[in-house]
Design a protein around this motif. Structure first.
Motif, PDB file in Angstrom:
ATOM      1  N   UNK A  16      27.519 -90.113 -66.007  1.00  0.00           N
ATOM      2  CA  UNK A  16      27.768 -89.845 -64.600  1.00  0.00           C
ATOM      3  C   UNK A  16      26.473 -89.325 -63.990  1.00  0.00           C
ATOM      4  N   UNK A  17      25.862 -90.136 -63.146  1.00  0.00           N
ATOM      5  CA  UNK A  17      24.597 -89.777 -62.498  1.00  0.00           C
ATOM      6  C   UNK A  17      24.895 -89.574 -61.022  1.00  0.00           C
ATOM      7  N   UNK A  18      24.766 -88.342 -60.559  1.00  0.00           N
ATOM      8  CA  UNK A  18      25.119 -88.076 -59.165  1.00  0.00           C
ATOM      9  C   UNK A  18      23.961 -88.344 -58.210  1.00  0.00           C
ATOM     10  N   UNK A  19      22.720 -88.148 -58.660  1.00  0.00           N
ATOM     11  CA  UNK A  19      21.570 -88.314 -57.770  1.00  0.00           C
ATOM     12  C   UNK A  19      20.548 -89.244 -58.408  1.00  0.00           C
ATOM     13  N   UNK A  20      19.773 -89.905 -57.563  1.00  0.00           N
ATOM     14  CA  UNK A  20      18.753 -90.814 -58.075  1.00  0.00           C
ATOM     15  C   UNK A  20      17.782 -91.209 -56.985  1.00  0.00           C
ATOM     16  N   UNK A  21      17.036 -92.273 -57.272  1.00  0.00           N
ATOM     17  CA  UNK A  21      16.054 -92.786 -56.318  1.00  0.00           C
ATOM     18  C   UNK A  21      16.294 -94.276 -56.102  1.00  0.00           C
ATOM     19  N   UNK A  22      16.053 -94.731 -54.886  1.00  0.00           N
ATOM     20  CA  UNK A  22      16.143 -96.155 -54.564  1.00  0.00           C
ATOM     21  C   UNK A  22      14.753 -96.627 -54.159  1.00  0.00           C
ATOM     22  N   UNK A  23      14.187 -97.528 -54.945  1.00  0.00           N
ATOM     23  CA  UNK A  23      12.874 -98.091 -54.657  1.00  0.00           C
ATOM     24  C   UNK A  23      13.071 -99.430 -53.965  1.00  0.00           C
ATOM     25  N   UNK A  24      12.475 -99.579 -52.784  1.00  0.00           N
ATOM     26  CA  UNK A  24      12.549-100.828 -52.028  1.00  0.00           C
ATOM     27  C   UNK A  24      11.154-101.430 -52.018  1.00  0.00           C
ATOM     28  N   UNK A  25      10.997-102.556 -52.712  1.00  0.00           N
ATOM     29  CA  UNK A  25       9.714-103.267 -52.729  1.00  0.00           C
ATOM     30  C   UNK A  25       9.847-104.466 -51.800  1.00  0.00           C
ATOM     31  N   UNK A  26       9.251-104.365 -50.620  1.00  0.00           N
ATOM     32  CA  UNK A  26       9.390-105.402 -49.598  1.00  0.00           C
ATOM     33  C   UNK A  26       8.084-106.173 -49.475  1.00  0.00           C
ATOM     34  N   UNK A  79      27.892 -95.803 -62.305  1.00  0.00           N
ATOM     35  CA  UNK A  79      27.439 -94.457 -62.639  1.00  0.00           C
ATOM     36  C   UNK A  79      27.916 -93.382 -61.673  1.00  0.00           C
ATOM     37  N   UNK A  80      28.611 -93.736 -60.623  1.00  0.00           N
ATOM     38  CA  UNK A  80      29.120 -92.747 -59.682  1.00  0.00           C
ATOM     39  C   UNK A  80      28.039 -92.067 -58.864  1.00  0.00           C
ATOM     40  N   UNK A  81      26.972 -92.770 -58.559  1.00  0.00           N
ATOM     41  CA  UNK A  81      25.862 -92.178 -57.815  1.00  0.00           C
ATOM     42  C   UNK A  81      26.244 -92.005 -56.350  1.00  0.00           C
ATOM     43  N   UNK A  82      25.895 -90.842 -55.772  1.00  0.00           N
ATOM     44  CA  UNK A  82      26.250 -90.612 -54.374  1.00  0.00           C
ATOM     45  C   UNK A  82      25.130 -89.994 -53.544  1.00  0.00           C
ATOM     46  N   UNK A  83      24.012 -89.600 -54.151  1.00  0.00           N
ATOM     47  CA  UNK A  83      22.864 -89.067 -53.410  1.00  0.00           C
ATOM     48  C   UNK A  83      21.626 -89.823 -53.874  1.00  0.00           C
ATOM     49  N   UNK A  84      20.773 -90.210 -52.922  1.00  0.00           N
ATOM     50  CA  UNK A  84      19.613 -91.009 -53.296  1.00  0.00           C
ATOM     51  C   UNK A  84      18.424 -90.663 -52.400  1.00  0.00           C
ATOM     52  N   UNK A  85      17.225 -90.694 -52.980  1.00  0.00           N
ATOM     53  CA  UNK A  85      15.971 -90.629 -52.230  1.00  0.00           C
ATOM     54  C   UNK A  85      15.442 -92.052 -52.136  1.00  0.00           C
ATOM     55  N   UNK A  86      15.050 -92.488 -50.950  1.00  0.00           N
ATOM     56  CA  UNK A  86      14.574 -93.856 -50.763  1.00  0.00           C
ATOM     57  C   UNK A  86      13.052 -93.849 -50.725  1.00  0.00           C
ATOM     58  N   UNK A  87      12.438 -94.704 -51.543  1.00  0.00           N
ATOM     59  CA  UNK A  87      10.988 -94.858 -51.576  1.00  0.00           C
ATOM     60  C   UNK A  87      10.687 -96.316 -51.256  1.00  0.00           C
ATOM     61  N   UNK A  88       9.927 -96.549 -50.185  1.00  0.00           N
ATOM     62  CA  UNK A  88       9.669 -97.900 -49.691  1.00  0.00           C
ATOM     63  C   UNK A  88       8.225 -98.268 -49.987  1.00  0.00           C
ATOM     64  N   UNK A 114       7.515 -93.442 -47.478  1.00  0.00           N
ATOM     65  CA  UNK A 114       6.752 -94.683 -47.500  1.00  0.00           C
ATOM     66  C   UNK A 114       5.610 -94.521 -48.492  1.00  0.00           C
ATOM     67  N   UNK A 115       5.610 -95.334 -49.537  1.00  0.00           N
ATOM     68  CA  UNK A 115       4.612 -95.242 -50.598  1.00  0.00           C
ATOM     69  C   UNK A 115       3.836 -96.553 -50.707  1.00  0.00           C
ATOM     70  N   UNK A 116       3.582 -97.182 -49.556  1.00  0.00           N
ATOM     71  CA  UNK A 116       2.875 -98.459 -49.546  1.00  0.00           C
ATOM     72  C   UNK A 116       1.433 -98.255 -50.007  1.00  0.00           C
ATOM     73  N   UNK A 117       0.999 -99.012 -51.014  1.00  0.00           N
ATOM     74  CA  UNK A 117      -0.385 -98.848 -51.468  1.00  0.00           C
ATOM     75  C   UNK A 117      -1.366 -99.348 -50.412  1.00  0.00           C
ATOM     76  N   UNK A 118      -2.350 -98.521 -50.100  1.00  0.00           N
ATOM     77  CA  UNK A 118      -3.352 -98.867 -49.096  1.00  0.00           C
ATOM     78  C   UNK A 118      -4.717 -98.862 -49.778  1.00  0.00           C
ATOM     79  N   UNK A 119      -5.466 -99.967 -49.701  1.00  0.00           N
ATOM     80  CA  UNK A 119      -6.772 -99.990 -50.362  1.00  0.00           C
ATOM     81  C   UNK A 119      -7.779 -99.133 -49.604  1.00  0.00           C
TER      82      UNK A 119
END
Length: 131
Positions: A16-26, A79-88, A114-119
């Motif tokens: 049972x994982x209540x919290x996690x992270x959501x990575x969005x690679x666009x 997993x019953x996840x209900x809290x998430x941090x979003x990283x884009x 926003x964790x977009x890699x910038x050169x």
């Protein structure tokens, strides 16, 4: 004489994982949504291609919306996840829709980063990205 077959291995107990992270690679061609626990272990993922789109339709905002909703649904059911941090990451057209779909799917979004890699003046861009 036939050898006796082994029975199925017992299934592991559901974590049972209540919290996690959501990575969005666009990217321009696709949007990939990965949901992890707080240690970074992948829990569920989805993309425009796993939804069923091919070619240039994978990079559309609608495909990103469906991919994000699918990944969140898998994480909630398994997993019953209900809290998430979003990283884009990335600058594709599906990043905003993916965030909206995560928020609309009934999971609490604690933060959006926003964790977009910038050169720092790295490689020379292609001709169409210069000027």
């Amino acid at each position: 004489m036939a050898k006796p077959t082994k029975g199925k291995a017992p299934r592991r107990a559901r974590r049972n994982i209540s919290a996690g992270r959501a990575y969005v690679h666009a990217s321009y061609n696709n949007t990939i949504v990965t949901i992890t626990d707080l240690d970074g272990n992948s829990v569920a993922w989805s993309s425009g291609g796993t939804i069923g789109y091919k070619g240039s339709k994978k990079g559309t905002p609608y495909a990103a919306q469906l991919a994000a909703a699918d990944a969140v649904k898998k994480a909630q059911q398994t997993f019953g996840m209900n809290i998430v941090d979003v990283i884009v990451r990335g600058s594709g057209s599906g990043r905003e829709q993916a965030i909206r779909a995560i928020q609309a799917s009934g999971i609490e979004v604690k933060s959006i980063m926003d964790d977009t890699p910038v050169p720092h003046n790295g490689c020379r861009p292609k001709k169409k990205f210069r000027a």
